[in-house]
Design a protein around this motif. Structure first.
Motif, PDB file in Angstrom:
ATOM      1  N   ARG A 122      62.383 -14.101  31.280  1.00  0.00           N
ATOM      2  CA  ARG A 122      61.931 -12.809  31.818  1.00  0.00           C
ATOM      3  C   ARG A 122      63.125 -11.994  32.325  1.00  0.00           C
ATOM      4  O   ARG A 122      63.257 -10.800  32.024  1.00  0.00           O
ATOM      5  CB  ARG A 122      60.921 -13.032  32.946  1.00  0.00           C
ATOM      6  N   LYS A 125      65.167 -10.780  29.397  1.00  0.00           N
ATOM      7  CA  LYS A 125      64.537  -9.667  28.688  1.00  0.00           C
ATOM      8  C   LYS A 125      64.548  -8.396  29.522  1.00  0.00           C
ATOM      9  O   LYS A 125      64.724  -7.287  28.988  1.00  0.00           O
ATOM     10  CB  LYS A 125      63.110 -10.040  28.284  1.00  0.00           C
ATOM     11  N   TRP A 155      67.122 -10.708  21.735  1.00  0.00           N
ATOM     12  CA  TRP A 155      65.703 -10.749  22.123  1.00  0.00           C
ATOM     13  C   TRP A 155      64.959 -11.787  21.288  1.00  0.00           C
ATOM     14  O   TRP A 155      64.182 -12.592  21.801  1.00  0.00           O
ATOM     15  CB  TRP A 155      65.089  -9.364  21.930  1.00  0.00           C
ATOM     16  N   ARG A 160      59.120 -16.612  24.264  1.00  0.00           N
ATOM     17  CA  ARG A 160      58.110 -15.605  24.591  1.00  0.00           C
ATOM     18  C   ARG A 160      57.571 -15.834  25.998  1.00  0.00           C
ATOM     19  O   ARG A 160      57.478 -16.969  26.485  1.00  0.00           O
ATOM     20  CB  ARG A 160      56.949 -15.666  23.589  1.00  0.00           C
ATOM     21  N   ASP A 166      55.248  -9.924  27.949  1.00  0.00           N
ATOM     22  CA  ASP A 166      56.110  -9.790  26.785  1.00  0.00           C
ATOM     23  C   ASP A 166      55.879  -8.447  26.085  1.00  0.00           C
ATOM     24  O   ASP A 166      56.828  -7.772  25.685  1.00  0.00           O
ATOM     25  CB  ASP A 166      55.861 -10.938  25.808  1.00  0.00           C
ATOM     26  N   TRP A 170      58.617  -5.509  25.698  1.00  0.00           N
ATOM     27  CA  TRP A 170      58.961  -5.108  24.318  1.00  0.00           C
ATOM     28  C   TRP A 170      58.681  -3.619  24.092  1.00  0.00           C
ATOM     29  O   TRP A 170      59.442  -2.936  23.396  1.00  0.00           O
ATOM     30  CB  TRP A 170      58.173  -5.944  23.315  1.00  0.00           C
ATOM     31  N   PHE A 173      61.537  -1.797  25.607  1.00  0.00           N
ATOM     32  CA  PHE A 173      62.723  -2.040  24.788  1.00  0.00           C
ATOM     33  C   PHE A 173      62.664  -1.208  23.492  1.00  0.00           C
ATOM     34  O   PHE A 173      63.620  -0.538  23.106  1.00  0.00           O
ATOM     35  CB  PHE A 173      62.787  -3.538  24.457  1.00  0.00           C
TER      36      PHE A 173
END
Length: 409
Positions: A122, A125, A155, A160, A166, A170, A173
């Motif tokens: 986490r 990310k 990534w 996951r 997630d 994402w 991102f």
């Protein structure tokens, strides 16, 4: 009847196993001797011992999941609970209990490890998202684009998270990448538009430069080429596939013009150097007229020299002031001689000079008579005063007589 420390067979062929809760029936054996019956069920026990040992090893040394481990334990425990073997079944149960504790411990460790990995994933990310959002505002198009592609690869290598977390990360991102891509596309579209304007501008400049390449109007054309160069630099760069070709044409047109101009200037410089030699010879000839002794002859000779001078043409610019200054000096000397001659032969000026001289002479004579009379009368103070006045008048008379001499008198 046959027996051992953990079991026995009665006369009916029933096999028993001894436990802390008393004897439990294992099974019935009718096919052979009691010893064979006990041996059979003892082998069953040894099989369970081996099976438990293998399971303990798998739990300890492999990544056997807790679920599979518990299924295997329950299967063995079922055999123990059903008393299908002769031996220390309680010892086997204790080993299974210890194994359950070990599996539970491994499960908690893996759970903690997974939670740690999830937390690290986490954070990783979130860091990728933060960097991507910062890069989305960058104008370092190439470097930022390459870095964003590297972040995607990073990534993909991370575990996951839960689906909601997630997907949210994402989305941020992906949005940052899209924003950067949109800005970069707009930038290069604008840059392409600017380069197209630059190409059109430079096409026009090239056309004019090529049209001027054959000009012989050297000064204005050279000045215009300088202006065209300034406009070229201000236009910016055209597309790469056009820029070099346009520049070669633009520079080539200038080279044609300046090469032609250089050739002409070289011829002109040679001609002007020859002209300078000729004019220096005329300057020497003119300087021989000074000092002026025969005004009329000097004037005629200088006019002839000047006519030849004018016919020669230009000399190098840096040599011009010196050689022309020599001629001007001779010309001024002749002009001064002419002015002196005019003053000498002008009747009105002569009459004025003679009249002024006469008046001053009369005044001087009168003052001398008055001085003599004052001295004779003994009035020296008056005589001294008149003498000072006489000095001033005498000076004026001397100057007037000198001017009169210029008229030949």
């Amino acid at each position: 009847m046959s027996s051992d420390p953990w079991g026995r067979v009665d006369e009916t062929g029933t096999v028993y196993v001894r436990t802390s809760d008393g004897e439990k029936v294992v099974g019935s054996w009718q096919a052979g001797s009691p010893e064979e019956a006990l041996a059979y069920f003892e082998r069953k026990y040894e099989g369970l011992v081996v099976e438990i040992g293998l399971l303990e090893k798998r739990v300890k040394t492999t990544d056997l999941s807790a679920k599979d481990a518990m299924t295997a334990i329950d299967h063995i425990r079922g055999q123990i609970d059903e008393h299908h073997a002769v031996g220390d079944l309680e010892a086997l149960s204790k080993r299974l209990d210890a194994l359950v504790t070990s599996v539970e411990s491994r499960r908690e460790e893996r759970k903690a490890q997974k939670a740690k990995q999830t937390d690290e994933a986490r954070q990783a990310k979130e860091a990728l998202v933060a960097e991507a959002e910062e890069l989305a505002q960058s104008e370092q198009w190439r470097a930022a684009g390459e870095r964003l592609r590297a972040l995607v690869d990073t990534w993909k290598g991370l575990p996951r998270l839960d689906r909601k977390s997630d997907d949210e990360l994402w989305h941020r991102f992906s949005h940052a990448r899209s924003a950067f891509s949109k800005r970069r596309k707009a930038h290069f579209a604008a840059l392409d538009a600017q380069r197209e304007v630059a190409r059109q501008t430079k096409e026009r400049l090239v056309a004019e430069a090529e049209a001027l390449s054959g000009s012989t109007d050297w000064g204005p054309t050279a000045a215009r080429y300088r202006e065209l160069m300034a406009e070229w630099k201000a236009a910016g760069r055209a597309q790469r596939e056009h820029e070099e070709d346009l520049w070669n044409r633009f520079r080539g047109a200038q080279d044609i013009f300046f090469a032609a101009r250089s050739g002409v200037f070289a011829e002109r410089d040679a001609e002007q150097s020859e002209n300078l030699k000729l004019k220096e010879e005329l300057a020497v000839e003119a300087e021989k007229l000074v000092p002026v002794t025969d005004l009329k002859a000097a004037r005629a000779a200088f006019r002839s020299i000047n006519e030849r001078w004018e016919a020669i043409g230009h000399v190098p610019r840096d040599a011009r002031p010196k050689v022309e200054g020599r001629m001007h000096a001779v010309e001024r000397a002749i002009q001064e001689a002419e002015e002196a001659e005019w003053r000498r032969t002008n009747p009105e000026a002569r009459a004025r000079a003679e009249g002024l001289t006469g008046q001053l002479q009369a005044a001087v004579d009168k003052l001398r008579t008055q001085i003599d009379a004052a001295r004779a009368a003994g009035n020296n103070a008056k005589a001294d005063k008149l003498s000072r006045e006489l000095e001033g008048r005498q000076a004026l008379l001397d100057q007037a007589l000198k001017g009169l001499e210029e008229f030949g008198g």
